[in-house]
Design an enzyme around this catalytic site. Sequence first.
Site, PDB file in Angstrom:
ATOM      1  N   ASP A 174      33.508  34.107  40.511  1.00  0.00           N
ATOM      2  CA  ASP A 174      33.088  34.425  39.146  1.00  0.00           C
ATOM      3  C   ASP A 174      33.730  35.772  38.809  1.00  0.00           C
ATOM      4  O   ASP A 174      33.287  36.822  39.265  1.00  0.00           O
ATOM      5  CB  ASP A 174      31.564  34.510  39.083  1.00  0.00           C
ATOM      6  CG  ASP A 174      31.035  34.809  37.696  1.00  0.00           C
ATOM      7  OD1 ASP A 174      31.654  35.622  36.978  1.00  0.00           O
ATOM      8  OD2 ASP A 174      29.998  34.250  37.319  1.00  0.00           O
ATOM      9  N   ILE A 175      34.799  35.737  38.034  1.00  0.00           N
ATOM     10  CA  ILE A 175      35.576  36.945  37.753  1.00  0.00           C
ATOM     11  C   ILE A 175      35.404  37.309  36.283  1.00  0.00           C
ATOM     12  O   ILE A 175      35.736  36.526  35.398  1.00  0.00           O
ATOM     13  CB  ILE A 175      37.053  36.766  38.163  1.00  0.00           C
ATOM     14  CG1 ILE A 175      37.844  38.048  37.914  1.00  0.00           C
ATOM     15  CG2 ILE A 175      37.694  35.548  37.553  1.00  0.00           C
ATOM     16  CD1 ILE A 175      39.218  38.069  38.585  1.00  0.00           C
ATOM     17  N   GLU A 176      34.864  38.488  36.056  1.00  0.00           N
ATOM     18  CA  GLU A 176      34.585  38.931  34.692  1.00  0.00           C
ATOM     19  C   GLU A 176      34.623  40.455  34.643  1.00  0.00           C
ATOM     20  O   GLU A 176      34.845  41.126  35.650  1.00  0.00           O
ATOM     21  CB  GLU A 176      33.233  38.393  34.217  1.00  0.00           C
ATOM     22  CG  GLU A 176      32.074  38.649  35.163  1.00  0.00           C
ATOM     23  CD  GLU A 176      30.775  38.003  34.700  1.00  0.00           C
ATOM     24  OE1 GLU A 176      30.217  38.475  33.684  1.00  0.00           O
ATOM     25  OE2 GLU A 176      30.301  37.053  35.346  1.00  0.00           O
ATOM     26  N   GLY A 177      34.411  41.013  33.453  1.00  0.00           N
ATOM     27  CA  GLY A 177      34.360  42.454  33.294  1.00  0.00           C
ATOM     28  C   GLY A 177      35.656  43.141  33.685  1.00  0.00           C
ATOM     29  O   GLY A 177      36.756  42.648  33.443  1.00  0.00           O
TER      30      GLY A 177
END
Length: 356
Positions: free
Chosen positions: A169-172
């Site tokens: 989960d890759i975010e920000g």
Amino acid sequence: MKTSCPDPGLTSSPRTRTLRWLRRLAVAAVAAAILPISAAGAADASDAPAGTPPGSIAAAPYYYFDSYNRPDPVDIMRRTGIRWFTLAFVVAPDATTCAPQWDGGGSFDPGSAQSRAIAAIRAAGGDVIPSLGGGGVYKLGQACDSTEALAAAYQQVVDAYELKAVDLDIEGAEFADPAARQRNVAALKLLQDRNPGLKVYLTVPVFDTGFSGNGIALVDDAKAVNLDVTAWAGMAFWFGKGAIDMGDASIRAMNGMQTVVRDVYGMSDREAYRHVGLSSLAGVNEDPGEVITLQDFRQVLGYAHRHQIGRLTFWNVNRDRQCQADGSDLPDTCSGVQQSPYEYTGMVARYRQPAA
């Protein structure tokens, strides 16, 4: 392939805007208190297409260990028929230490609350997909300074639980960092090479039209290293458009993602649909006016079966219940819509991706 629109990965999410300092106090008080775990078997949900396998790995809602509300996952299995959980999150302890731990400080030791929960899920006929990254502050993709070091950190998680699948989960800030994006896909490629058959899911923020510019760049990066992505799941919320039809918006997002995956990987339409998916949210988002209803989920479930998409999940089973009338619920522990307990989870459990 680029876009000049603002990137949704830079928008704060329900995970990051929660009052984390208060949650730490609550978690400290219940450090050993995932609710008592039963050994009961899980009922099967059965309105999937004929001939599809039970307990599809493609249907795996998020369970958040570092939540105010930590229900018994085996009880959820028994009530809904769900067999797989995506477990949030595996993170770094600080900005520079390349060592995996559960968000909130949990270890991978057999006696930890997380490890005991995983053992109980498996004893009840289920399994788990640990999620690497998420919306917290410290990510292994940034704390580890090389591809090899990052792959070794991810390997520790695979070895600890003898995993069949992982989710990134890759975010920000991690999502916005080209070096971190490239390091992640290269490390995941090494992980697959060292663990034949390991499924890899990539979960990314999206617009209601599909991938953002950073998302497209990540697809390109994954293709460049020949990473076999089982499915790209779009986080189809935080669109910033207020009260729109979130069922239609989710489907538009997946259609846009499918086009990019098809073109970058040179797939057929059918094959590309099997490599995209949805990471949704149960109920009311903090984005004013944005509500993902039970009817939106029914609409998406029909789409999933028609196109045989590769992943159907949502944030999260911890909030899959109706809020108390007196407003006493702690942040991110209820949906804000009228519902039965685990009604969103029950719909996800009905999804079965047919064998290829």
